[in-house]
Each structure stands twice: as C-alpha cells, then as structure tokens.
Design an enzyme around this catalytic site. Sequence first.
Site, short mmCIF file in Angstrom:
data_model
loop_
_atom_site.label_atom_id
_atom_site.label_comp_id
_atom_site.label_asym_id
_atom_site.label_seq_id
_atom_site.Cartn_x
_atom_site.Cartn_y
_atom_site.Cartn_z
N HIS A 76 -22.29 23.27 38.35
CA HIS A 76 -23.55 23.44 37.32
C HIS A 76 -24.55 22.73 37.61
CE1 HIS A 76 -21.15 25.46 35.32
NE2 HIS A 76 -20.26 24.05 34.38
N ASP A 129 -17.60 30.74 35.45
CA ASP A 129 -17.51 30.32 34.91
C ASP A 129 -16.55 31.03 33.40
OD1 ASP A 129 -17.18 27.55 33.40
OD2 ASP A 129 -19.17 27.51 33.20
ZN LIG Z 1 -16.20 24.76 34.56
#
Ligand SMILES: [Zn+2]
Length: 451
Positions: free
Chosen positions: A270, A321
């Site tokens: 991220h 993800d």
């Molecule tokens: Zn994750």
Amino acid sequence: VSVTAAQLWCELAWLGGDRAERGVLVEIADDRIVSVTTDVRERPSAAERLRGLVLPGFANAHSHAFHRALRGRTHAGRGTFWTWREQMYAVADRLQPDTYLALARATFAEMALAGITTVGEFHYLHHGPGGVPYADANEMGLTVAQAAHEAGIRMTLLDTCYLHGGIGQPLNGVQRRFGDGTADAWADRAGALSPGPHALVGAAVHSVRAVDPASITTVAAWAAQRGAPLHAHVSEQPAENDACLASYGRTPVEVFADVGALSERFSAVHAIHLTDRDIGLLGGSRSCVCCCPTTERDLADGITPASRLRAAGAALSLGSDSHAVIDPYEEARAVELDERLASRERGNHAVVDLLAAATNHASLGWNAGRIEAGALADLVVIGLDSVRLAGADAATALPSVVYAATAADVRHVMVGGRWVVRDGAHQSFDVPSALRSAVAAVWSPDGNPAG
Ligand SMILES: [Zn+2]
C-alpha cells in the site's frame, strides 16, 4: 508432470523493451527458458506457433486468498475500511483447513486464468478457533501452499507475524487465530515450514498495529538470515499513521527503517499515506512498494504516490489483495490512471514500467518475470483478436494490453514449462464451478456447500 523440451514461436513477445518484438523463438528445457532468439521470420517446423502477444507470467505480489469469499458482499453500500474488516473477520472465523483448501485452490486457479504465475500469499490465518493450534501448527500454511500447487501456480508463502489487536492491545475474537504469542514463537513455527518445491517461504509483518518494533526486529532478522522476502502492510489508512505517531513518535516507514528492515528484499504494501521522508527512505533502500489499486479504491484507502516512489529508487509490484477483482491489467493501468486523477497530469508511468511492476517476481524471491535464458519458463499468451484488442499490432500491442485488456483475453498460461491454461480453460478443473461451491461452503451454516 515433467516437461522435457519445447520450442515456441511467438508472433509477438515482450522482451523488456518499449515495444513488442516480432518472430521470437523461445526454447524451453524442463522448467527454464534456455534460449531466446529474435527476428525469426518463419516458424521452425518443430516449434508451436503462439498467436497474439506473449508476456512473462504475472506476479500477484499481495494476496489474501480467503477474501475472495467477500466478493459482491462488501463492495456496495457505505462503511469504512474498519467496517469492511469486520466482514472479513467473519469469513476468517468460519474457515477450516478443508474449506480453506477449496476456496484458495479455486481463487488461485482464477489467478492462473488471468495470467498470474506466482502469488505472494500474505498468510496470517494460522491457528484453529480460539487460537488453538492444529496438530501440525503449520497446517493452514501448508494448506494454502497445497492450494497453489493444485491450481498450477507457484507461491511465495509470506508467513505473517501478528501479535496485537492494535498498538498495546491484546488479540480479540477471531484475531486469536492469527497470533503466535511472541515473535520468537512465530519464528519457530515459520522456521518449520516446508511447503514443497513450488513454494518459497518468506516473512511478513502484518503492520505496525499488529507487531511492536522489538518484534519487527526479530522478524526482519529471521528474513535476513534466510535472504527471504519480507513484506508488511504500511500506511494503508491515516488512522494507522496517527496511532503509530502517537505511540512511537515515528511514521510506520520510520519504524521499519529504524529496525533495519528496509532493503531490496522488503516490500511495503500500500504505502499510501507517506511523508517526503518516508518516500526517501523507501527509495534510498531500494525497497519495493506493492500497489493494490483495485482494493485500495474499493476500501477508500487513497492513492499510492507510485511515480514519486519510483523516482526515489523504489521498485513497484502489484497485488490483487482482497480480490475485489483478479485482473492484473486493471491493476497495472490503475497505478497510472489513479495518479492522473490525483495529479491531473498524464504519463506518470511508461507502459514498460507498468509491465515491469506486473511481472515483478524479484519481490517474491523468484528468478522469473522475464523472457530470457535462465529464467523460469512462465509465460502468458494474450489473444489480440477480442473486441477489446483487435487492431493492435507490434507497435501498439503493449499499450493496448495495458490499457484495454482484461483477464478474459488470456489464451494460454505456462508455469515452469507446463501449460496450466490452454485456450482460456484451466487444465485441471472447472474454475467457475469450483469457486461457486467453495464460496457457498464458506457461507452455509454447516460449512458445506448450499447446493
Ligand atoms: Zn493485505
């Protein structure tokens, strides 16, 4: 299945340059590419013709396989990352080794169909209900690795240390299934993992919320000793940064930097809410940043400053993800297109940089992701004959694929010299049917398929 040798003649192939090459002969022995010859005008009689564009296999550098069961259940409506997390915990609470195997296998097969040849599974669902270990404390890790094997893709099992329910807080509810108690106990358990030749073991720190700095030091040392990848969720939400600053007087990136965790083996997943100093630390250490834009936009996380990170020296990788979708083409173009919306400028990333991110196997510890002698024979063949891509030629194939292809354009996928997908079909099983029954099994009251 052992593969002896094969010759493939690619009408178009991407060899790392800024356009596709015509007439590329790829020779494969066992699981490796042994030679690549360009400018071969005619197909040699012994070679199989591959129509369309041939790319190296994609690396899905950040996955939580079980989140696939949430698709369609969490994406509409209101709420925040934190309310989404409660729904995700509800799935984690229900999984047992048998339902997890079926769900993960089907999810990894969906990845294979999309052209993904390696998955980095960020695995933290370690223990049974209430945190009671299974007879083999690694049963769940071995299960998820087995699922990748049965789906025909390779895995880096990023065994995740998860100790706290928040900074200074105990594990709560289903989180007890994630915890090993201490970083040393995590290291002992992870050190005993032996998931087979298709899988590597790497380390992960769930986040600065779940692992204190002293324990991060232990996990980082474990990974360094083995030369293994080390991944961590970093600065996905502003609340994480606020809690970290309040407790440690430092940002999450600074916490990792101060314990010596940043290196070429480190991936920050991220890495959205970064300071200028954070960007400098990640870039200066040649760390990798894993962007997961389809998840990040679903969870209203924000936009990774990927072009600034790349300019500072960081590598990029991509992950699906939470599996809101599994589509590496959508993931790749979102890195650029999201930044365009934020910056109101185009061309933050060249097409080849997006393809390099999509095929970045180094962050998962594999010598793959390039069509060159010595690399693992992982290939994706994309048909250029769909309505989305018809009209693409050697000059436009790469931008056409990055900006207009979908997972449905994948024709064939080879992993380690073996065809896993042919003509758009998985060679081992019916993937939609497997997904249907695996997702139903997770949600049915008795844990069996609802029919
Ligand atoms: Zn994750």
